[in-house]
Write a protein that holds these residues in place. Structure first.
Motif, mmCIF file in Angstrom:
data_model
loop_
_atom_site.group_PDB
_atom_site.id
_atom_site.type_symbol
_atom_site.label_atom_id
_atom_site.label_comp_id
_atom_site.label_asym_id
_atom_site.label_seq_id
_atom_site.Cartn_x
_atom_site.Cartn_y
_atom_site.Cartn_z
ATOM 1 N N VAL A 45 0.783 -1.194 0.022
ATOM 2 C CA VAL A 45 -0.244 -0.015 -0.053
ATOM 3 C C VAL A 45 0.962 0.931 0.187
ATOM 4 O O VAL A 45 0.472 1.713 -0.847
ATOM 5 N N PHE A 46 1.770 1.182 0.733
ATOM 6 C CA PHE A 46 2.788 2.188 0.695
ATOM 7 C C PHE A 46 3.428 2.614 -0.324
ATOM 8 O O PHE A 46 3.633 4.030 -0.448
ATOM 9 N N THR A 47 3.812 1.550 -1.388
ATOM 10 C CA THR A 47 4.511 1.851 -2.459
ATOM 11 C C THR A 47 3.871 1.791 -3.423
ATOM 12 O O THR A 47 4.109 1.437 -4.828
ATOM 13 N N LEU A 48 2.565 2.079 -3.351
ATOM 14 C CA LEU A 48 1.351 1.803 -4.726
ATOM 15 C C LEU A 48 2.353 2.384 -5.577
ATOM 16 O O LEU A 48 2.009 2.336 -6.671
ATOM 17 N N PHE A 49 2.857 3.942 -5.110
ATOM 18 C CA PHE A 49 2.429 5.145 -5.973
ATOM 19 C C PHE A 49 3.867 4.766 -6.350
ATOM 20 O O PHE A 49 4.396 6.785 -6.483
ATOM 21 N N GLY A 50 4.928 4.658 -6.134
ATOM 22 C CA GLY A 50 5.891 5.333 -6.202
ATOM 23 C C GLY A 50 6.900 4.900 -5.105
ATOM 24 O O GLY A 50 8.454 5.862 -5.246
ATOM 25 N N TYR B 173 -15.983 -0.907 3.729
ATOM 26 C CA TYR B 173 -16.779 0.051 2.405
ATOM 27 C C TYR B 173 -17.297 -0.433 1.733
ATOM 28 O O TYR B 173 -17.159 -2.016 1.156
ATOM 29 N N GLN B 174 -17.768 0.220 0.598
ATOM 30 C CA GLN B 174 -18.366 -0.563 -0.541
ATOM 31 C C GLN B 174 -17.996 0.355 -1.864
ATOM 32 O O GLN B 174 -18.184 1.572 -1.707
ATOM 33 N N PRO B 175 -17.451 0.042 -2.612
ATOM 34 C CA PRO B 175 -17.247 0.372 -4.204
ATOM 35 C C PRO B 175 -18.388 0.448 -4.432
ATOM 36 O O PRO B 175 -19.225 -0.358 -4.513
ATOM 37 N N CYS B 176 -18.007 1.293 -4.936
ATOM 38 C CA CYS B 176 -19.899 2.194 -6.149
ATOM 39 C C CYS B 176 -19.293 3.137 -7.730
ATOM 40 O O CYS B 176 -20.481 3.244 -7.920
ATOM 41 N N ILE B 177 -18.613 2.183 -8.477
ATOM 42 C CA ILE B 177 -17.639 3.158 -9.580
ATOM 43 C C ILE B 177 -18.581 1.668 -10.306
ATOM 44 O O ILE B 177 -18.936 0.797 -10.058
ATOM 45 N N LYS B 178 -19.227 2.209 -11.683
ATOM 46 C CA LYS B 178 -19.942 1.742 -12.439
ATOM 47 C C LYS B 178 -20.975 0.894 -12.342
ATOM 48 O O LYS B 178 -21.033 -0.187 -12.196
ATOM 49 N N ASN B 179 -21.437 1.800 -11.568
ATOM 50 C CA ASN B 179 -22.894 1.522 -11.189
ATOM 51 C C ASN B 179 -22.801 0.139 -9.947
ATOM 52 O O ASN B 179 -24.519 -0.030 -9.240
ATOM 53 N N ARG B 180 -21.933 -0.277 -9.425
ATOM 54 C CA ARG B 180 -22.214 -1.358 -8.403
ATOM 55 C C ARG B 180 -22.598 -0.799 -7.470
ATOM 56 O O ARG B 180 -21.962 0.877 -6.262
ATOM 57 N N ASN B 181 -22.950 -1.653 -6.206
ATOM 58 C CA ASN B 181 -23.921 -1.159 -5.188
ATOM 59 C C ASN B 181 -24.983 0.500 -5.310
ATOM 60 O O ASN B 181 -24.885 0.971 -4.683
ATOM 61 N N LYS B 182 -25.662 0.449 -5.933
ATOM 62 C CA LYS B 182 -26.311 1.736 -6.539
ATOM 63 C C LYS B 182 -27.283 1.559 -6.078
ATOM 64 O O LYS B 182 -27.510 3.051 -5.310
ATOM 65 N N ASP B 183 -27.939 0.596 -5.330
ATOM 66 C CA ASP B 183 -29.260 0.212 -4.760
ATOM 67 C C ASP B 183 -28.633 1.332 -3.263
ATOM 68 O O ASP B 183 -29.809 2.441 -2.711
ATOM 69 N N LEU B 184 -27.620 0.887 -2.903
ATOM 70 C CA LEU B 184 -27.367 1.588 -1.361
ATOM 71 C C LEU B 184 -26.782 2.659 -1.108
ATOM 72 O O LEU B 184 -27.046 3.079 -0.162
ATOM 73 N N SER C 94 -11.843 13.327 -8.297
ATOM 74 C CA SER C 94 -12.131 12.350 -8.698
ATOM 75 C C SER C 94 -11.166 11.365 -9.012
ATOM 76 O O SER C 94 -11.312 10.159 -8.698
ATOM 77 N N GLU C 95 -10.122 11.649 -8.967
ATOM 78 C CA GLU C 95 -8.683 11.372 -9.334
ATOM 79 C C GLU C 95 -8.009 10.351 -7.725
ATOM 80 O O GLU C 95 -7.947 9.587 -8.372
ATOM 81 N N THR C 96 -8.711 11.327 -7.070
ATOM 82 C CA THR C 96 -7.947 10.803 -6.075
ATOM 83 C C THR C 96 -8.500 9.899 -5.330
ATOM 84 O O THR C 96 -9.037 8.884 -4.184
ATOM 85 N N CYS C 97 -10.383 10.148 -5.455
ATOM 86 C CA CYS C 97 -10.869 8.957 -5.358
ATOM 87 C C CYS C 97 -11.114 8.002 -5.792
ATOM 88 O O CYS C 97 -10.998 6.813 -5.261
ATOM 89 N N LEU C 98 -10.523 7.996 -6.525
ATOM 90 C CA LEU C 98 -9.884 6.627 -7.577
ATOM 91 C C LEU C 98 -8.610 6.069 -6.540
ATOM 92 O O LEU C 98 -8.534 4.568 -6.486
ATOM 93 N N GLU C 99 -7.714 6.712 -6.343
ATOM 94 C CA GLU C 99 -6.600 6.440 -5.576
ATOM 95 C C GLU C 99 -7.280 5.599 -4.587
ATOM 96 O O GLU C 99 -6.585 4.787 -3.903
ATOM 97 N N LEU D 192 -8.261 1.894 -4.884
ATOM 98 C CA LEU D 192 -7.311 1.531 -4.735
ATOM 99 C C LEU D 192 -6.920 0.933 -3.675
ATOM 100 O O LEU D 192 -6.154 -0.168 -3.367
ATOM 101 N N ILE D 193 -6.096 2.214 -2.445
ATOM 102 C CA ILE D 193 -5.749 1.811 -1.276
ATOM 103 C C ILE D 193 -6.217 0.749 -0.025
ATOM 104 O O ILE D 193 -5.670 0.015 -0.425
#
Length: 281
Positions: A191-196, A216-227, A244-249, A252-253
């Motif tokens: 995790v610590f070395t994830l971004f170089g 946590y629950q990922p919600c990208i690509k309409n995952r867990n949309k109802d929740l 948005s870019e930080t949300c993706l980071e 990944l973490i």
């Protein structure tokens, strides 16, 4: 300290330099504030009717800083752009000139919102020192979760991007975990070395970290949309906004941390388990 805690360390009548956390480019140089003030919660105007027995005296008004002010929000701070070189020409994102990272956004003709996950603040007499990107992101997010859980007794959060989309649902379990780790045995090394980055201590040394535990629950690509829709309409859930870019980071973490757990411990009541969020005090 690894992380400059805005609410505790940013003081009036002192000079500060603002750096892009990703590349170290100077964004604001030698700024002194006469006032450093916390902003009310984002839904403050909706509650005015509960405070006043007459028509809302703040209707149509907004809270913007003057040139010598710094206003602190849940995940951002507001500065009067003045003559800073980072001042955008249009109502757009504020981008680092060197690395093109999104730092914030323009919210009025002379006010810029900078996100706490993108900007490193140091006293003018200090100097910039590189900080692990992955460590910085999770530490700042953890501090936001902690502050809101104490201030609002809120333990469920939606993490939104600047595009308005929900990226992840987070449920805070506890905030009193102390993690001890050493090089060669740390499950969080990836995790610590994830971004170089290389944030691990020297061989043979031992580090202790304050940490929180979350589901946590990922919600990208309409995952867990109802929740996600249910949480969006729940007054007991607080929304936090980041680029948005930080949300993706962050996703990944979270995902990499989950994979360090045995398969039988990776889920709890359909939520994925985040082993720990590290932060400095």
């Amino acid at each position: 300290d690894l992380v400059f805690n805005l609410r505790k360390s940013l003081e009036s009548q002192k000079n500060y330099i603002f750096y892009c956390q990703s590349c170290g480019d100077i964004i604001v140089k030698g700024r002194k504030f006469h006032r450093v003030l916390p902003l009310p919660s984002e839904d403050w105007s909706a509650l005015v009717e509960e405070w006043c027995c007459h028509p809302n005296p703040f209707a149509g008004s907004t809270l913007y800083p003057q040139h010598d002010d710094c206003f602190l929000g849940d995940t951002f701070f507001l500065l009067n752009s003045g003559n800073e070189s980072s001042k955008p020409k249009e109502n757009t994102r504020v981008i680092c000139k060197r690395c093109k990272t999104m730092l914030g956004e323009k919210v009025s003709s002379d006010t810029i919102k900078y996100y706490v996950t993108e900007v490193l603040i140091r006293p003018s007499e200090g100097s910039f020192s590189p900080t692990s990107r992955s460590q910085f992101v999770q530490s700042m997010v953890a501090q936001c979760l902690l502050e809101l859980s104490f201030a609002k007794t809120t333990f469920r959060f939606t993490i939104k991007g600047d595009n308005g989309k929900i990226y992840v649902l987070i449920w805070l379990l506890n905030s009193d975990t102390l993690l001890v780790e050493s090089l060669g045995s740390s499950s969080s090394h990836g995790v610590f070395t994830l971004f170089g980055d290389n944030f691990m201590p020297n061989s043979g040394s031992v580090e202790t970290w304050n940490a929180i535990k979350v589901l946590y629950q990922p919600c990208i690509k309409n995952r867990n949309k109802d929740l996600a829709d249910a949480w969006e309409n729940d007054i007991g859930v607080h929304s936090l906004k980041f680029p948005s870019e930080t949300c993706l980071e962050l996703l990944l973490i979270l995902g990499l941390s989950t994979t360090t757990l045995p398969p039988s411990l990776r889920c709890m009541n359909s939520f994925q388990v985040r082993n720990s969020f590290y932060f400095s005090m």
